[in-house]
Design an enzyme around this catalytic site. Structure first.
Site, mmCIF file in Angstrom:
data_model
loop_
_atom_site.group_PDB
_atom_site.id
_atom_site.type_symbol
_atom_site.label_atom_id
_atom_site.label_comp_id
_atom_site.label_asym_id
_atom_site.label_seq_id
_atom_site.Cartn_x
_atom_site.Cartn_y
_atom_site.Cartn_z
ATOM 1 N N GLU A 8 0.870 -1.196 0.000
ATOM 2 C CA GLU A 8 0.000 0.000 0.000
ATOM 3 C C GLU A 8 0.895 1.231 0.000
ATOM 4 O O GLU A 8 0.963 1.974 0.978
ATOM 5 C CB GLU A 8 -0.948 -0.027 1.210
ATOM 6 C CG GLU A 8 -2.098 0.985 1.081
ATOM 7 C CD GLU A 8 -2.920 1.131 2.346
ATOM 8 O OE1 GLU A 8 -3.279 0.110 2.959
ATOM 9 O OE2 GLU A 8 -3.191 2.285 2.719
ATOM 10 N N HIS A 10 1.975 4.727 -1.775
ATOM 11 C CA HIS A 10 1.218 5.663 -2.594
ATOM 12 C C HIS A 10 2.067 6.612 -3.419
ATOM 13 O O HIS A 10 3.173 6.988 -3.031
ATOM 14 C CB HIS A 10 0.279 6.464 -1.693
ATOM 15 C CG HIS A 10 -0.727 5.605 -1.001
ATOM 16 N ND1 HIS A 10 -1.633 4.834 -1.692
ATOM 17 C CD2 HIS A 10 -0.959 5.360 0.304
ATOM 18 C CE1 HIS A 10 -2.392 4.181 -0.832
ATOM 19 N NE2 HIS A 10 -1.999 4.475 0.385
ATOM 20 N N HIS A 161 -9.208 0.700 -0.741
ATOM 21 C CA HIS A 161 -8.531 1.658 0.133
ATOM 22 C C HIS A 161 -9.554 2.570 0.804
ATOM 23 O O HIS A 161 -10.568 2.907 0.205
ATOM 24 C CB HIS A 161 -7.541 2.495 -0.682
ATOM 25 C CG HIS A 161 -6.636 3.310 0.173
ATOM 26 N ND1 HIS A 161 -6.987 4.557 0.632
ATOM 27 C CD2 HIS A 161 -5.416 3.031 0.685
ATOM 28 C CE1 HIS A 161 -5.998 5.015 1.389
ATOM 29 N NE2 HIS A 161 -5.036 4.110 1.439
ATOM 30 N N ASP A 279 2.230 1.872 3.859
ATOM 31 C CA ASP A 279 1.354 3.038 3.665
ATOM 32 C C ASP A 279 2.170 4.329 3.514
ATOM 33 O O ASP A 279 1.780 5.381 4.018
ATOM 34 C CB ASP A 279 0.335 3.159 4.802
ATOM 35 C CG ASP A 279 -0.904 3.960 4.400
ATOM 36 O OD1 ASP A 279 -1.012 4.354 3.223
ATOM 37 O OD2 ASP A 279 -1.759 4.196 5.271
HETATM 38 MN MN MN Z 1 -3.039 4.234 2.330
#
Ligand code: MN
Length: 316
Positions: A8, A10, A161, A279
């Protein structure tokens, strides 16, 4: 450090910045600019952070909401395609370190199916990340049959998400610290996943594969209760709700770096259903990586969560 695949992670692509900025209005401007710098970097900043966290490979995805917030289906479809091409170019510059999840506009389900197929077959992407509801449209909607048919046929993982709910929940009024990542997104995103289960999506598409971040958005903790209430309400499904969550949903540890929920997810879903995610840049990748390096679990389980489960699931 244990070698990791992170799921995950980004990025922002040029055409999607204008959807992202309005979601940052309550974040201190200096932090927004730091995030922007990290999200738009595909080189030294990101690779250095990955090295420090022991991340061998990052599967990159667009930071929300992206085209999930676009009202015009044609614009959404075009912008998703542009974002995927941009991402693919940057992955190609570091193919040993990066892979990708497609950005998909489900406003037009047939176009979404074609784009997912193009991204998986031509660009080598590993699936798609959908940033929650699309202007109130959830992924169990029957109009999305072409998208799910394609995802199932391709064996593509669909990562749901978090996003802001369409209408803020009144129970959180006056307690802004509980909005968004603290609690609101978990309820929104866990509910989205449960809609898929209770609407029978996995009876229609038994090979569909869905991923949730944040240790499963509380679902692993509540399996017994879902089954108990499904019986009470006479829910018509081929299997108990918990069985779909075990069979069709995998989870990542994104943003939840604590042993107790990790063990709950492993015990509830199975040791091959839990994977690593940092993340980036919304969490500290080093903190995330070192959590998994240090958490008290058997070494073979650590290696499975860090790397092996994702490598097998995504064919990496
Ligand atoms: Mn995220």
């Amino acid at each position: 450090m244990v070698q990791k695949i992170a799921l995950e992670e980004h990025v922002l692509t040029p055409g999607l910045v204008d959807y992202w900025r309005p979601t940052m209005t309550e974040v201190p401007p200096a932090f927004v600019e730091q995030l922007y710098k990290q999200l738009t970097d595909f080189d030294a900043l990101r690779l250095d952070s990955m090295d420090k966290a022991g991340i061998a490979k990052a599967v990159l995805s667009v930071s929300g909401p992206g085209v999930q917030a676009e009202r015009d289906a044609g614009v959404a479809t075009r912008k998703a395609r542009e974002a995927n091409d941009f991402l693919a170019e940057h992955i190609a510059r570091h193919p040993d370190r990066y892979a990708g999840f497609a950005h998909v506009a489900v406003q037009d389900a047939r176009a979404a199916a074609r784009e997912l197929e193009r991204c998986v077959r031509e660009l080598g992407f590993k699936g798609a990340m959908i940033n929650g509801h699309t202007n109130g449209l959830y992924l169990d909607h029957t109009s999305l049959a072409p998208f799910w048919e394609a995802a199932e046929a391709l064996g593509a993982l669909v990562y749901i998400h978090p996003t802001d709910p369409l209408v803020p929940a009144p129970v959180l009024d006056g307690v802004p610290a509980l909005r968004r990542a603290t609690w609101e997104w978990g309820f929104e995103t866990g509910s989205h996943a449960l809609r898929l289960v209770f609407a029978g999506l996995f009876d229609r598409y038994p090979k569909a594969k869905v991923a949730l971040g944040h240790m499963g958005e509380t679902l692993p903790y509540l399996l017994w209760r879902f089954d108990s209430r499904a019986k009470l309400y006479n829910v018509k499904l081929a299997k108990a709700p918990s069985q779909y969550i075990k069979d069709n949903i995998v989870v990542t540890v994104s943003g939840v770096y604590a042993r107790e929920p990790l063990m709950c997810a492993v015990d509830a879903l199975g040791r091959d259903r839990v994977m690593f995610a940092a993340d980036y840049p919304f969490e500290n990748a080093e903190e995330a990586g070192h959590f998994l390096d240090d958490v008290a679990v058997p070494e073979d389980l650590r290696a499975d969560i860090a790397f092996n489960n994702a490598a097998k699931l995504l064919g990496m």
